[in-house]
Motif scaffolding. Sequence first.
Motif, mmCIF file in Angstrom:
data_model
loop_
_atom_site.group_PDB
_atom_site.id
_atom_site.type_symbol
_atom_site.label_atom_id
_atom_site.label_comp_id
_atom_site.label_asym_id
_atom_site.label_seq_id
_atom_site.Cartn_x
_atom_site.Cartn_y
_atom_site.Cartn_z
ATOM 1 N N ARG B 12 1.061 -0.973 -0.043
ATOM 2 C CA ARG B 12 -0.081 0.105 -0.148
ATOM 3 C C ARG B 12 0.980 0.930 0.107
ATOM 4 O O ARG B 12 0.396 1.908 -0.594
ATOM 5 N N SER B 13 1.890 1.312 0.920
ATOM 6 C CA SER B 13 3.043 2.357 0.733
ATOM 7 C C SER B 13 3.581 2.912 -0.024
ATOM 8 O O SER B 13 3.681 4.156 -1.373
ATOM 9 N N MET B 14 3.790 1.958 -0.891
ATOM 10 C CA MET B 14 4.709 1.348 -2.217
ATOM 11 C C MET B 14 3.373 2.415 -3.080
ATOM 12 O O MET B 14 4.365 1.911 -4.125
ATOM 13 N N TRP B 15 2.475 1.766 -3.567
ATOM 14 C CA TRP B 15 1.567 2.614 -4.672
ATOM 15 C C TRP B 15 1.265 3.262 -4.608
ATOM 16 O O TRP B 15 1.999 4.648 -5.699
ATOM 17 N N ARG B 16 1.732 4.491 -3.421
ATOM 18 C CA ARG B 16 1.618 6.115 -3.701
ATOM 19 C C ARG B 16 2.775 6.206 -3.850
ATOM 20 O O ARG B 16 3.099 6.953 -4.596
ATOM 21 N N LEU B 17 3.902 5.326 -3.346
ATOM 22 C CA LEU B 17 5.469 6.060 -3.874
ATOM 23 C C LEU B 17 5.266 5.512 -5.753
ATOM 24 O O LEU B 17 5.772 7.156 -5.942
#
Lengths: 485, 455
Positions: B12-17
């Motif tokens: 999920r975090s890397m999706w934003r990244l």
Amino acid sequence: MRFSFTLLNFIVSVLLYFSSWIPEANAKTVIYRKSIYSLPLSLDPIKMNDTSSLLVSNLIYSGLVKFAPDMTIESDLAESWHSSIDGKTLTFILLKNIKFSDGKPITANDFKYSFERLNSEESIVKKYFDHIQEIEVISDNELKIKLKNPYPAFINILAGATAKVLSSANDHSATSGNFYISTINKKDKTIILKPNKFRNIKSNISELWLIETDEQVAIKMALEGKIDDLINWPLAGNDLIFNTGKKISLTVSATWIIGINSRIIPFDNEQIRKTFKKDFNTDKFRKTFYPDAHPSFGYIPPGLPGHQSKGEPKVQTESKRSKEKITIVIPNILSRNMEMKHFIEQDLNQKGWNVEVAPRSWEEIMEGYNKKSLQSFLVSMNMDFPDTEFLIRNFETTNADNFSGYSNNELDSLLHKSRGENNKISRKKLIERALIKIEEAALTINLFHPKANYWISKCINGLDANLLSDVYIDYSKVMKAERCN
Amino acid sequence: MRAISILEYIDRSMWRLRWVISFIMSILITITVGIISTEREIANESNFMDSTTPYISYLIEAGDRPEVIRILSSHSRARGTKISIEIDGLEYANTHDISKIDNKTVERSGFKIGKNLLLKSSSITLRKEIKSISGSSSRGYIFSEISTTVIVEKIFLILAISFLSCFIILYFASRKLEFYLKETIRPLQELEKEVQNIHNDNFSSKELKFKELETVRQSVVETKKELNEKNTRIANQKSKEINSEIYRRLIHDLQNPITALKTMTNLVADPSTPKDIRDEAISVVPGITEEILNQIIAAKNNFEFDISKFQLIDIRSTIHTSIQQIKAAREGTTKLITFHSPDSPIFVPCDPLNIKRALINIIENGLESCREKIEIKIDQKMPTTSIFISDDGDGLEESKLAEILKGNGISKKGNRQALGLCSVNHILLTHNGSLGYRTSQFGGAEFELRIGSLC
């Protein structure tokens, strides 16, 4: 069913094909009416020495190249051109499928024929074309013009309103320009031009009417919506007509002068000419009649070698007036010609001169000009190409068009040298020296450099003024709103 | 809040990244490229002006305005700029509006940067002084106005390529970063598996790559060992406690029947006892004896209870297995067994075999009693876990339940004694639990199998 549909398609296609043969009965005729101060004095380029003729010439004839609005040279009938290394040969490749108004092809032979006529003895514009040594036709669409001497400004002459192509095969009734003459109505003083269907014309004008009037009538007709442009008229920027329509203002390459003929007494006396020139209140004349024009400190318009932007060259001023009658001819087509008459007569006669200002028709003025019979005359010297050479050559002894009758070997020598000088600054200096001679000889009273104020109807679009002269305005791009027809 | 795995969190975090940061960074880089390209355009124009002004100056001094206009127009057409020349406050030449020529110039408005750069929202104007060749006092300037639209048109392709390439590179870089992050936490996953497997009998542990995680793993393994040892100690102690309790209950339960047996035996042995009473006493004695025997057998089974067999099991799987076993044995039954199984595992410390026996017993009883269906639910309120088994049969008389649980009642099914419920009760007692009963929502019986904590 499939067969029926195909048959129907076929019938419709055949009908559409034949309908294209039927004249467009419903197409609306868009008439553009332009007021001019004179019908052309000649339709033959070799006999054109006045703006009214040149204006029509530019509409009905085409040349190899032409002047764009900003005086740059662009293609007309030539697809491309180049100069030889020695600058003495210009080679032109013509566009493909170019035709006269009768549909006959325009070839390099037609150009050779036309340019040789311009350089013939019967040509009154030979003075511009006598640089030509020989014209060589390489093929139907390739032409070489060989010059006697390198002359970089010659391309300007080829873009001018006389360097046009005529058909070598007929009586010149078929023309090569964007328009051709449909009707000349001498009674109504109107020429009707129609678009040449063999040229790529963007304009929606079906007929271009050139109507000869005087200035007052032209303005009245414009106010009544019967005229679409007053470009041919020297309107002052504050003229009331500009409360309607559109206004285009620009400085064109022209100069208003009173030409002085040194052949006719009392102007055969240089001292009298100098005093006469000194006594003429040019500044007051400009401010009275054309207040937005640029003051003139010399003979050459702005932006050209020899133009004086400040103060006139000092001239010997030992006053010597004459009681001989001096007649100054002015065009009677100018709306304020009578005011000008009174102004000039009152101003000069108060100073001890015996001056009569005589308003005359344009034809009379040009006739007198060509015969060198005018003692003095008020004219606007418009330029056929943007080079000082065009104006100062008038004072060369050998020039048949020398209106002043002045002859000075030193001046001739300076003009000759300037023509062959490649360094532009050196050439300018030679021209300046020549102009000092001209000014010292007091052959012109330099009134002003006009600011052109063009009135055009609100119905007109796509009309681009030309920095050189109104003669070069391209009407093939002009559109007129059909509702104003 | 639902707990999520670290991998899921990274995803999920890397999706934003991947998307947002890639996009923002690409925009920033594109703007930087745009500024550099614009500066290059200005520099090119400035170079043109530097190289042209001497010749322009020469032409101006030669008075050849037509040639000046031609040169400027040619460059203007090629570069899409508007060029004008101002001399002593008058417009000498321009490429875009011939009506302005020879008129007074209007001061240009905009944001000035230095002497020779003027910025407006619609254009950038450069100014160069035209130095006079002959040293005349006239002051001349050449202005070149570059429309921002023209600049954008010229550098659009560069901007588009910059944006796309940056975005793609950043996107894949973030993907790679995500990959390495996931690789980094892989030992954590291994540790998670280790911890999950800690309940398995055949638990074996492998050494982990990272020092910190290895420390955690070793702690877990040691804790597991210590727990096992403590569990064994607790189990032994609990076993003793439970055995004592069973013994106490047995004595308590046997007190009445033995007293009854003694009374009956006395009546039989007493010659003064009337014959009818003696006969009745003689007929009762076998029943009482049978009851005593049953109590003893049940107690015996309970004494066989071994707490070392206790495991921490997911009770859901035990219920499922029991249901499957019953269904297999009763192939063709039309009665419906519904188990409302919770989503997450419910761990219960118990003897799986005995609990399974108890479950099968109650479910089979229910199947025999019910008309159409049985419903099974679990409710865990630490430290007790309750399994509710409801049916839509006739149910039991609640007043007789105590007798039934002692093995003294008569089952409705086949008129048998309710020995099953008694055993179930005993099994639950060994789990520190009990068997409860109430009328179900369907009108039949509802048994509650309560399993308590051993601690």
